[in-house]
Design a protein around this motif. Structure first.
Motif, mmCIF file in Angstrom:
data_model
loop_
_atom_site.group_PDB
_atom_site.id
_atom_site.type_symbol
_atom_site.label_atom_id
_atom_site.label_comp_id
_atom_site.label_asym_id
_atom_site.label_seq_id
_atom_site.Cartn_x
_atom_site.Cartn_y
_atom_site.Cartn_z
ATOM 1 N N HIS A 175 1.265 31.122 38.342
ATOM 2 C CA HIS A 175 1.054 31.821 39.609
ATOM 3 C C HIS A 175 -0.423 31.683 39.965
ATOM 4 O O HIS A 175 -1.292 32.176 39.252
ATOM 5 N N SER A 176 -0.728 30.983 41.055
ATOM 6 C CA SER A 176 -2.101 30.781 41.505
ATOM 7 C C SER A 176 -2.915 30.118 40.398
ATOM 8 O O SER A 176 -2.562 29.034 39.928
ATOM 9 N N GLU B 143 -1.471 28.347 37.232
ATOM 10 C CA GLU B 143 -0.996 26.964 37.178
ATOM 11 C C GLU B 143 -1.937 26.073 36.371
ATOM 12 O O GLU B 143 -1.504 25.062 35.812
ATOM 13 N N ALA C 212 1.315 35.167 48.925
ATOM 14 C CA ALA C 212 2.230 34.870 47.823
ATOM 15 C C ALA C 212 3.543 35.603 48.043
ATOM 16 O O ALA C 212 3.560 36.736 48.528
ATOM 17 N N ASN D 95 6.309 36.808 45.609
ATOM 18 C CA ASN D 95 6.506 36.965 44.173
ATOM 19 C C ASN D 95 7.952 37.206 43.773
ATOM 20 O O ASN D 95 8.377 36.820 42.680
ATOM 21 N N ALA E 8 4.093 26.023 41.972
ATOM 22 C CA ALA E 8 4.151 27.140 42.914
ATOM 23 C C ALA E 8 3.576 26.755 44.271
ATOM 24 O O ALA E 8 3.617 27.549 45.206
ATOM 25 N N VAL F 227 1.551 30.966 47.503
ATOM 26 C CA VAL F 227 2.123 30.893 46.160
ATOM 27 C C VAL F 227 3.627 31.162 46.270
ATOM 28 O O VAL F 227 4.038 32.268 46.607
ATOM 29 N N PHE G 107 6.102 31.718 44.157
ATOM 30 C CA PHE G 107 6.507 32.063 42.796
ATOM 31 C C PHE G 107 7.998 32.395 42.714
ATOM 32 O O PHE G 107 8.692 31.957 41.791
ATOM 33 N N LEU H 222 3.667 39.958 35.987
ATOM 34 C CA LEU H 222 4.707 39.257 36.738
ATOM 35 C C LEU H 222 6.107 39.478 36.174
ATOM 36 O O LEU H 222 7.076 38.957 36.729
#
Length: 322
Positions: A77-78, A81, A141, A143, A211, A235, A237, A261
């Motif tokens: 994630h962001s 990665e 993002a 999520n 992502a 993102v 995700f 997460l």
């Protein structure tokens, strides 16, 4: 959390030291000193916390592999990665250290007044809420089906947050002073691309899910321009986690010093019967916490090599009661 593990897990300590050495050409602080708390305010600076977090995540992956839990695929994630690409063998430790150090320093050059906030909205609701803000805020993002991160101008975001809280929606301001994953990054994109020129990824040994695109990616695509997109683009995700599950993956382990997460993954995976767990937890980062996380996946059917834990301890295997 990492300091508690460094003295007890040789696999973790060795990989952490390797990452720390790779960072040294790019930073003016030793990773070990930062994690030990030598500078109380260091981890409040983005150019410190992000490289340190990368080193810890990569080292935690080594700790899991020491216990026999080896990934069939990786995602991040962001900035996560960068760690995922390191674990996959797409970037060398030295290349990844350069990417995370350069990327974190560039964040300090983003326009003033930017902030980020996590909001418990579905993506479509979030898009509708930001549509009338003249481009001053954006969905940074997605999520999970019910969780997004918004970025942008503080004043505009404050108005949106007030509206969300009035509806009883959960809101959490992120501890950052910039707005990434959106148009503010355009101000630094050229500099970032220039500073990351020459990054030469390879295909890697573990499948990598991006992502940036929301799908599996050929690791050789993760050159300097990819890492500009990683900071600029939304993102995706939720899309990545859903794609991994749809392709047959059933065990998801968040490799981080605190499980930020896990809830998003659980919301995305729903009633699929998948296994989701973290690794360490805030103020609980020693060997007991790592073994507990390993036990959590072991009792759900994941092979763990417990001989690595008990060899030389004098422990013996006994039959359980019927």
């Amino acid at each position: 959390m990492a300091a508690g593990l460094a003295g007890s897990c040789p696999a973790f300590a060795s990989r952490l030291a390797e990452c720390g050495a790779a960072l040294q050409p790019h930073v003016d602080w030793p990773v070990a000193d930062v994690l030990a708390g030598a500078d109380a305010g260091a981890l409040e600076r983005v150019e410190v916390v992000q490289p340190a977090l990368w080193a810890v995540m990569v080292a935690l992956a080594a700790a899991w592999e020491f216990l026999g839990v080896v990934p069939d695929a990786v995602a991040g994630h962001s900035q996560g990665e960068i760690a995922a690409a390191t674990v996959a063998g797409i970037l060398t430790v030295e290349q990844a250290a350069r990417v995370v150090a350069v990327r974190s320093k560039v964040l300090a050059g983003l326009p003033d007044g930017g902030v980020m906030v996590a909001v418990g909205w579905p993506a479509q609701v979030a898009r509708e809420q930001v549509a009338g803000q003249d481009g001053r805020i954006w969905v940074a993002a997605v999520n999970s089906p019910g969780s997004v991160v918004l970025s942008g101008d503080r004043e505009a975001l404050a108005r949106v947050v007030v509206a969300a809280e009035a509806e009883g929606v959960r809101v959490r301001w992120l501890p950052v002073s910039y707005a990434s994953h959106g148009p503010d990054v355009d101000a630094v994109a050229a500099d970032l691309g220039r500073d990351l020129a020459g990054i030469m990824p390879v295909a890697g040994t573990v499948p990598f899910w991006s992502a940036v695109t929301g799908a599996a990616a050929d690791g050789s695509e993760l050159d300097g321009s990819y890492w500009v997109s990683n900071l600029r683009q939304q993102v995706r995700f939720e899309e990545v986690i859903r794609g991994l599950a749809d392709s047959g993956h059933g065990v998801f382990i968040e490799v981080s010093p605190h499980p930020v997460l896990v809830t998003a993954m659980e919301e995305t995976l729903g009633q699929r019967g998948t296994v989701v767990t973290g690794t360490l937890r805030r103020d609980d980062g020693g060997p007991v916490r790592l073994r507990t996380s390993a036990a959590e996946v072991f009792v759900r059917g994941v092979d763990v090599d417990w001989t690595k834990v008990f060899d030389g301890s004098g422990a013996r295997r006994v039959d359980l009661p019927t």
